[in-house]
Scaffold this active site. Structure first.
Site, PDB file in Angstrom:
ATOM      1  N   MET B 157       0.849  -1.201   0.000  1.00 41.28           N
ATOM      2  CA  MET B 157       0.000   0.000   0.000  1.00 41.28           C
ATOM      3  C   MET B 157       0.892   1.261   0.000  1.00 41.28           C
ATOM      4  O   MET B 157       1.847   1.301  -0.758  1.00 41.28           O
ATOM      5  CB  MET B 157      -0.932  -0.020   1.214  1.00 41.28           C
ATOM      6  CG  MET B 157      -2.026  -1.071   1.094  1.00 41.28           C
ATOM      7  SD  MET B 157      -3.380  -0.392   0.094  1.00 41.28           S
ATOM      8  CE  MET B 157      -4.562  -1.709   0.156  1.00 41.28           C
ATOM      9  N   SER B 158       0.597   2.218   0.850  1.00 43.55           N
ATOM     10  CA  SER B 158       1.301   3.511   0.776  1.00 43.55           C
ATOM     11  C   SER B 158       2.726   3.478   1.288  1.00 43.55           C
ATOM     12  O   SER B 158       3.427   4.492   1.198  1.00 43.55           O
ATOM     13  CB  SER B 158       0.500   4.573   1.524  1.00 43.55           C
ATOM     14  OG  SER B 158      -0.724   4.791   0.860  1.00 43.55           O
ATOM     15  N   VAL B 159       3.169   2.343   1.803  1.00 41.87           N
ATOM     16  CA  VAL B 159       4.600   2.207   2.086  1.00 41.87           C
ATOM     17  C   VAL B 159       5.376   2.414   0.777  1.00 41.87           C
ATOM     18  O   VAL B 159       6.517   2.879   0.779  1.00 41.87           O
ATOM     19  CB  VAL B 159       4.889   0.826   2.728  1.00 41.87           C
ATOM     20  CG1 VAL B 159       6.371   0.518   2.755  1.00 41.87           C
ATOM     21  CG2 VAL B 159       4.286   0.759   4.128  1.00 41.87           C
ATOM     22  N   LYS B 161       4.986   4.746  -1.252  1.00 38.32           N
ATOM     23  CA  LYS B 161       5.333   6.170  -1.381  1.00 38.32           C
ATOM     24  C   LYS B 161       6.712   6.473  -0.810  1.00 38.32           C
ATOM     25  O   LYS B 161       7.453   7.302  -1.345  1.00 38.32           O
ATOM     26  CB  LYS B 161       4.287   7.029  -0.658  1.00 38.32           C
ATOM     27  CG  LYS B 161       2.882   6.964  -1.242  1.00 38.32           C
ATOM     28  CD  LYS B 161       1.913   7.805  -0.404  1.00 38.32           C
ATOM     29  CE  LYS B 161       0.522   7.892  -1.006  1.00 38.32           C
ATOM     30  NZ  LYS B 161      -0.244   6.630  -0.959  1.00 38.32           N
TER      31      LYS B 161
END
Lengths: 441, 441
Positions: B157-159, B161
């Protein structure tokens, strides 16, 4: 940016069909696209962020993903469709020692035309994406073209079937599959289909009487329905057909009789993969990883295309690196023993494959380029003096194992024509010439 | 086969939305599904060939792929959508020595409610799919639940980013990205959008004024348009919206001013990934492989979800194994130095991240669970006494690096709520308690 470097419009499905028909009919060699000007580099596919529209390759491309796009797509399948991993296991890869032999000038005559070609020339002429030649287990030749790289998996097409057939033969050896049993012993769902009265052995050797055309030249051939059902081609907005391999298989009806003649039909491999799953209780990806891929010292994970419900394509969905394909071939050549000495497959399983099937049944299929060959456990067996046998996939995918020459060739390609017969006239004498050259080493 | 082991109907998007809203609003703890009866094992997803209809997970599932399906899907993303490989390189993995510490009984108080939990209890309560705790580079704790396995990649997921932000910071350090430059210096396409007058630094630190809602509780939030454009959700039969990340980004309009406040919006990461590609001339997968993944001794390849034109999701598309995520965190903890001594990132790049961004701008975003934190280069920086910083993704994905405790936690989870705020009340005090326990080792 203008579309350049290609002397004619991209092949439409119909133009492709005409070319394939000509190749099948062994008529005058059809005019093929110029290999040099249709390479991935010349075409410039998928360069830049975003690629320009005329250099873009998408799964749902309305003009189709035919040649020359396949020169890129065959090395990028997972970027277009869902896939599942075939794990190489936790160990180190087995070393593949390099012992280069200059084979470039090995010469041979093209089957039919008699034209003389060098090995080096033949690689471009056959739209080769990469080739690895092993002699006594060492790499004597390794080359990559276009989109393929040593660590990058390439679509193996119907070479996949030989993996499924090998796993089935292994399970048969161990007793969890009975080749003489009816298909319905494993797949009661298939009762009211062509396979309702077929045996597993008939599936393994493709002697099933089933209405299913593999003729890529015919846009109405069932091969396209199969591909759509499995999500390997766009289904289209108003598609109402089967939406998984299993659903498609259950639509197949009988045509002719079983056990009479070899009839190469991808659905047999798909069905065998289903039998293998039911018999082992494992997915194809898991079984392939556990029994083969994690035991041959593979450098990279392989992967399989999957349909909407996660079922792997056992008919043509495998992607591997070329080196790992060669490792698999070398294990076969060594009677099932991997480079580290581990017995991956019982020798009896390998022997059953390389001794081949029934040549009389094979002959009825009328393959002009394969006189005297047979088919066993989804392998093609030459029955030639060297005892060569092969895994084959359209557009030029191959494992060619020559026991007498102690040679394994692994080749990936993106030939414009979707027919083995289209590159056999070059490939088969080329393999023989390599064998002749290496035997003298 | 009946649908069993789940005491209520599967969460619909609206029910989910209500739960998320409650969590955001820090109202009374919403009633969450029972973790024990919603495990992958209890639900029995995707078992058998074919799985029964009520156990089937497909990308185009009309009831959505919400909890409890995500307990399976987050470990099987590539089987649902196209992806691209992030190669680990040719070398051997770096050894991760095991030095087990019994942390199960480490106790802490849940933020807000004060309830006392043990570490072991918290793992189930937070719907953990797997956790690896490193202390001084050794594995002191490693556990997998449900669908996750040591060799299997899980959606980060947003890891994701934080990887994009780290690469951007690396390119900035090397001079190929100028943070003070306008976005349009790299992406002239963005001229007439919210980003037309934004700088790269504002993108890197998410202080852009852009009309884009990340509120998962709102079915009309732009996050869903983004997901559809990128092919991460079904587009539907009559979809006429943007069909790639790049197309979607060019629709974004301004709202408010830049450089005033931290505003967490996934599109900033997607845009930064685009800048990183333009500046490096490489795809995100290639750059991530070359600069990080092939240099940290990763055990397995990672992979990224791609859109229709092959563009990787830099906002949330990365999938890695937990051990490799921990290796990356450990390299960060060691000032950019990998286990083999290689300097993967300049220390200045890591320092720039861990020293954080502007806490005043961060405070304006009003994160109740993150007092005093800041955001820099797509990392969350606690500014606590231990100097902890973190990569965070909804549903419980995290890298938590505690320099003073010499600890790295890598965790994957499939929490029912799509909001970090939903598991922070357990996760953050849990990390602190682990740090306190390990400091005494």
């Amino acid at each position: 940016m203008k579309f350049t470097g290609f002397s004619r419009p991209a092949l439409t499905p119909l133009a492709l069909a005409a070319l394939v028909s000509a190749a099948y009919a062994q008529t005058a060699a059809p005019a093929l696209p110029d290999p040099a000007s249709t390479t991935v580099q010349a075409m410039g596919w998928m360069q830049g962020f975003a690629p320009p529209p005329d250099k873009l390759i998408t799964f749902d491309n309305p003009v189709g993903n035919t040649f020359p796009r396949i020169r890129w797509t065959f090395s990028h399948i997972r970027e277009l469709v869902p896939t599942t991993n075939v794990w190489r296991g936790p160990g180190a890869p087995s070393p593949l020692q390099a012992a280069p032999v200059n084979l470039d000038q090995v010469r041979f005559k093209v089957m039919g035309t008699g034209e003389e070609l060098s090995f080096a020339q033949s690689l471009e002429r056959n739209y080769t994406d990469g080739i690895v030649v092993l002699h006594r287990g060492k790499i004597v030749y390794e080359k990559y073209f276009g989109a393929l790289e040593p660590q990058r998996p390439h679509l193996a097409m119907s070479v996949t079937k030989s993996f499924v057939g090998t796993l089935a033969a292994l399970l048969a050896h161990e007793g969890s599959i009975k080749p003489e049993a009816p298909v319905t012993a494993y797949l009661p769902e298939m009762k009211n289909t062509a396979y309702g009265d077929a045996t597993v052995r008939e599936v393994m050797d493709m002697t099933v009487g089933v209405k299913y055309s593999e003729n890529y030249a015919d846009p109405k051939a069932e091969i396209w329905d199969y591909a759509r059902a499995g999500g390997m081609m766009p289904q289209g907005k108003d598609y109402a057909g089967p939406r998984s391999f299993y659903e498609f298989l259950q639509t197949l009806q009988k045509e002719g009789e079983h056990d009479q003649a070899f009839a190469y039909k991808t659905v047999n491999a798909e069905l065998l993969a289903w039998i293998v799953r039911r018999a082992s209780g494992k997915s194809l990806a898991q079984l392939l990883s556990e029994r083969i891929w994690s035991r041959i010292g593979a450098e990279q994970d392989a992967y399989l295309m999957v349909d909407r419900i996660g079922t792997e394509s056992g008919g043509g969905g495998l992607n591997t690196t070329l080196r790992d394909l060669a490792r698999f071939g070398e294990m076969m050549r060594n009677g099932g023993r991997a480079a580290d000495g581990q017995q991956v497959l019982p020798k009896a399983v390998v022997d059953d494959i390389r001794h081949g099937g029934n040549p009389a049944k094979f002959a009825k299929a009328g393959y002009a380029t394969l006189p005297g060959w047979s088919y066993r456990n989804m392998w093609w067996v030459s029955n030639n003096a060297n005892g060569a046998y092969s895994a084959r996939g359209i557009h030029g995918q191959a494992i060619y194992i020559d026991p007498r020459a102690e040679m394994v060739v692994a080749r990936y390609a993106s030939h414009p024509l979707a027919a083995n017969g289209a590159n056999d006239p070059i490939s088969l004498p080329m393999y023989q010439a390599l064998a002749d050259a290496l035997i003298k080493q």
